[in-house]
Scaffold this active site. Sequence first.
Site, PDB file in Angstrom:
ATOM      1  N   ASN A   1      -5.088   4.040  -1.321  1.00  0.00           N
ATOM      2  CA  ASN A   1      -5.155   2.268  -1.789  1.00  0.00           C
ATOM      3  C   ASN A   1      -6.612   1.847  -0.982  1.00  0.00           C
ATOM      4  O   ASN A   1      -7.427   0.690  -1.079  1.00  0.00           O
ATOM      5  CB  ASN A   1      -4.147   1.529  -0.586  1.00  0.00           C
ATOM      6  CG  ASN A   1      -2.951   1.702  -0.767  1.00  0.00           C
ATOM      7  OD1 ASN A   1      -1.679   1.252   0.166  1.00  0.00           O
ATOM      8  ND2 ASN A   1      -2.639   1.837  -2.135  1.00  0.00           N
TER       9      ASN A   1
ATOM     10  N   GLY B   1       1.048  -0.959   0.061  1.00  0.00           N
ATOM     11  CA  GLY B   1      -0.012   0.020  -0.310  1.00  0.00           C
ATOM     12  C   GLY B   1       0.328   0.928  -0.294  1.00  0.00           C
ATOM     13  O   GLY B   1       2.071   1.117   0.349  1.00  0.00           O
ATOM     14  N   SER B   2       0.513   2.226   0.139  1.00  0.00           N
ATOM     15  CA  SER B   2       1.007   3.574  -0.127  1.00  0.00           C
ATOM     16  C   SER B   2      -0.323   4.857   0.216  1.00  0.00           C
ATOM     17  O   SER B   2      -1.144   4.398   0.289  1.00  0.00           O
ATOM     18  CB  SER B   2       2.286   4.168  -1.546  1.00  0.00           C
ATOM     19  OG  SER B   2       2.983   3.008  -2.262  1.00  0.00           O
ATOM     20  N   ASN B   3       0.689   6.014   0.559  1.00  0.00           N
ATOM     21  CA  ASN B   3       0.129   7.109   0.690  1.00  0.00           C
ATOM     22  C   ASN B   3       0.226   7.974  -0.004  1.00  0.00           C
ATOM     23  O   ASN B   3       1.243   8.277  -0.286  1.00  0.00           O
ATOM     24  CB  ASN B   3       0.272   7.264   2.053  1.00  0.00           C
ATOM     25  CG  ASN B   3       0.224   6.399   3.273  1.00  0.00           C
ATOM     26  OD1 ASN B   3      -1.159   6.415   3.320  1.00  0.00           O
ATOM     27  ND2 ASN B   3       0.455   6.395   4.017  1.00  0.00           N
TER      28      ASN B   3
END
Length: 760
Positions: free
Chosen positions: A470, A228-230
């Site tokens: 995500n 995931g990522s922000n």
Amino acid sequence: MADLAAALPRLDGELRLPGLAAPVTIHRDPQGVPHLRAETADDAWFALGFVHAQDRLFQMDLTRRRATGRAAEFLGAPAVEADVLSRRLGVERASRRDYAAAAPETRAMLDRYAEGVNALIASDTPLPVEYGLLEERPEPWEGWHSIAVMRRLGLLMGSIWFKLWRAAALPVVGAEQVGKLRYDDGGLDRLIIPPGVDAKRWEATLAELAPSLAALLEAAAPDAAGGGSNNWAVGPGRSATGRPVLAGDPHRVFEIPNMYAQHHIACDEFDAIGLTVPGVPAFPHFAHNGRVAWCVTHAFMDLFDLFVERFDAGATRYLFRGEWRPVERRHETVAVRGAPPREIEIIETHHGAVIAGDPARGTALALRTVQTAETDLSFDCLPRMLRAGSVEELYAATAGWGLIDHNLVAADTAGHIGQLVRATLPRRPRANGWLPVPGWTGAHEWAGWIPHAEMPRVIDPPGGVIVTANNRVVADDHPDYLCTDCHPPYRARRIAELIEGGASLTPAGAAAVHADVLSPNALLLRERLAALPAPGDAAAARLRAMLLDWDGRMAAGSTAASAYIALRRALTALLAERSGLAAIVAHPYLSVPPGIVPMNQLWWCLPRLLREDDAALLGGWSWDDALAEALRRAATEPARPWGEAHAPRFVHPLTPQFPAAGLDPPALPLGGDGDTVLAVGMLPSVGTTATYGALARYAFDVGDWDNSLWAVFHGVSGRPGSPHYADQNPLWSDCRMAPMRYSWPVIEREASATQVLRPA
């Protein structure tokens, strides 16, 4: 220990290289970041290939081998299964195909980059230490290798694992319960578009899934016993600078060296700085070109369909729409370091390669994926992106991108911010998203592609803030089927709360968002414990009291945070045991590399079941029963600060073979977990050691570029022993960032080393 210093390249002075048309200057800043200045794009790509190879040659070589199914030649038996999967998926074949179809400008970029890599190999620069340990030499680089590297880094990332998981679980939990085996929705999904809106997920009905359920139960009958990522953008009307602020952090498994490297490339056509992918020219994910900045998170679009295929007795034919069609069959040999070669047979239908199950038993799963099914022109986007002058132009430049799906968030110097789903997606039934579907009926085929112009996007939304983490992009009533599974909305909601409260209104302020460690699931579990009668067991009672007195923050120094993780791991293990899902760990559908572990999947399902008090998978227990037993088990765990329990171990891929070579960079204690904005996650089935997190952090001051900031988790160099192999780790571990130097006078004044590449 290997002589690491003897294998380091020289980074100053002059080098004469055949293939250059004019000199290229490379300034290294105090963090070792290369700032390349060439006269033309041709020489810029050559120089980037050379510099990538200076810092990351072994990594590039190994990634190329992983992509093409040859990593076991270096890594031995542990890499064989992943090599076999790459061969089955035809990554090399697809990458060669895409190179041949690329635009002339793209092929020229790829070829010049390859010439630069080969110039380093042919020079008197010492080869990386890994080649001496292996007694190997690098093979020449070719233009299509860069496409293979990029394809490998996003390969099978996303929905395929959820479909395989539910398919394997179906015979155990039954059709009535299988829909619960998906990531928690946090109560309601927080949407990216429109920003700040919540929506309920679409739930598949049994009638809609009946063909898939029947096909899977038929296929599973013989075996039924058996990461995931922000990112976010704050518009000029909301920021403290009067300019957009664009920030974020990509989350991936910690691999050594880092998937990303910091670079700056300038020539007569562009002047861009950002995170490159060693082995790949340009800036596919994170960068700015002086006019527009861009960054990505994984959008969780569904790129993968699994088909249950029916085969005849000899697995020479498969059924489709009442007709028996011949399979395609080929044999390949995987060479293995220190062991005999592995011979494999690859069977394909028109849907794709068989990746799980045995066709000789009558049924098996074939994979059709956007990533290899048809010609992909993602690399044609890369030069166009460098020339874009605005958010709108950037989004137009990305038409045709298909190697992996992204939320492409951007901001430009005119003050615009935007988000686009950058992906290539087929049109097909929504039911394809839940489980493998019957391949023989023809009811689940792809029916063309969703046009680029119809992919979800928003530019300058009301409120002036865009957040992606995500989470779900749009509500499930969107006209096209886009996705089934995505990450919970926790990080997105928390980032939006922090921005609303005044965080990230400057690039420096973004660090406070990066570092946030409040866990909503810790608060959920604390709420359930408050309603639970005090345990009779003294140790369990002390654990409950500690958690009730805790603020739910996964801080590195918190002992309660460790206790929470111990309790949640125990509760998840109980869910796996009582549901019967722990017993399917050896199911063939879960063995597709790198493998699926039931407890790791249930970790993400548990909060929703607990929130809704849904005990259907607990084998007759209530959640209070499960919590009481989990408290008793967790109370036996030793209490220690979370950062100590959670500290990662950065392991070089050759360390298992050469443990005394000194290849692993150091690591420091870390807070956060998979639910917090500081997303430093773990594999619950294995332990508390952090296994994934932010590979980099960045904050762009759009228009005042020298005020931008960044950091990576170990350093610019991939060469063990380099002063820049791990020098950014203390900064990164503390959620701080270094200057992202962009103006050439600043770069020249602060350079720690300068090297000039001259034509031979």
